[in-house]
Design an enzyme around this catalytic site. Structure first.
Site, short mmCIF file in Angstrom:
data_model
loop_
_atom_site.label_atom_id
_atom_site.label_comp_id
_atom_site.label_asym_id
_atom_site.label_seq_id
_atom_site.Cartn_x
_atom_site.Cartn_y
_atom_site.Cartn_z
N TYR A 34 15.25 30.95 64.53
CA TYR A 34 15.95 30.36 63.38
C TYR A 34 16.67 29.09 63.81
O TYR A 34 17.09 28.94 64.96
CB TYR A 34 17.00 31.33 62.82
N GLU B 198 21.95 35.27 49.19
CA GLU B 198 20.98 34.29 48.71
C GLU B 198 20.53 34.60 47.28
O GLU B 198 20.66 35.74 46.83
CB GLU B 198 19.74 34.31 49.63
#
Length: 184
Positions: A32, A77
């Site tokens: 990431y 999210e």
């Protein structure tokens, strides 16, 4: 090209953390890229794992310093995925827990896009598919890059990920000396 990777920086305050650009690899192999854009916003790109290719800018997040040099960031999210990250940059490690809704586990390809341009798609999938039980992925990670991008730098996460991108960044081939993207 100047070496942008500042792995020897000492983090003490929240201001030391804000504006820092990280690349890290979880113990499960997922890579990431993550940027503390300011005290309430993060940007990130995903280079490995079940949602590799996904990227997001201007995600609202709670960013706090727990104690000197240790930071916690959490957000939800539009997909319904919850994320909690603990950064220990002075030790070169972090811990992340990702709480994926059932639909993301079953249909990760829906999320592999520039989310900001497809919020409606994320909301639709969240309503259409099952959200529970969540897939909980708690993992330690090794930080492999820390760059001082400065706060509110829209060049840090500004294009979709490509295969060699993390290596290009680590090797000083992606940003100029002002932390602006090369090869626009």
């Amino acid at each position: 090209m100047a070496d942008m990777n500042n792995m020897n920086k000492t983090f003490k305050t929240l201001d030391d953390f804000l504006g820092t650009h990280f690349i890290y690899t979880y113990d499960n192999g997922w890579e990431y890229e993550w940027y503390a854009k300011n005290d309430h916003t993060v940007d990130y790109r995903i280079h490995g794992g079940m949602v590799a290719g996904r990227w997001v800018t201007d995600q609202k997040a709670d960013i706090v310093m727990l104690t000197e040099g240790i930071y916690k960031i959490s957000w939800t999210e539009p997909t319904g995925t919850d994320v909690a990250l603990d950064f220990l940059p002075n030790e070169g490690k972090m811990h992340g827990t990702i709480f994926f809704p059932k639909w993301v586990e079953e249909h990760p390809e829906i999320t592999v896009t520039y989310q900001n341009e497809h919020i409606d798609v994320m909301h639709d999938a969240r309503e259409k598919y099952a959200t529970y039980p969540k897939l909980v992925v708690p993992e330690f990670a090794k930080i492999t890059y820390m760059g001082e991008a400065g706060q509110n730098n829209d060049d840090v996460i500004s294009e979709e990920p490509y295969d060699a991108m993390p290596d290009d960044i680590r090797n000083g081939k992606y940003y100029d000396e002002n932390y602006k993207r090369l090869n626009r």
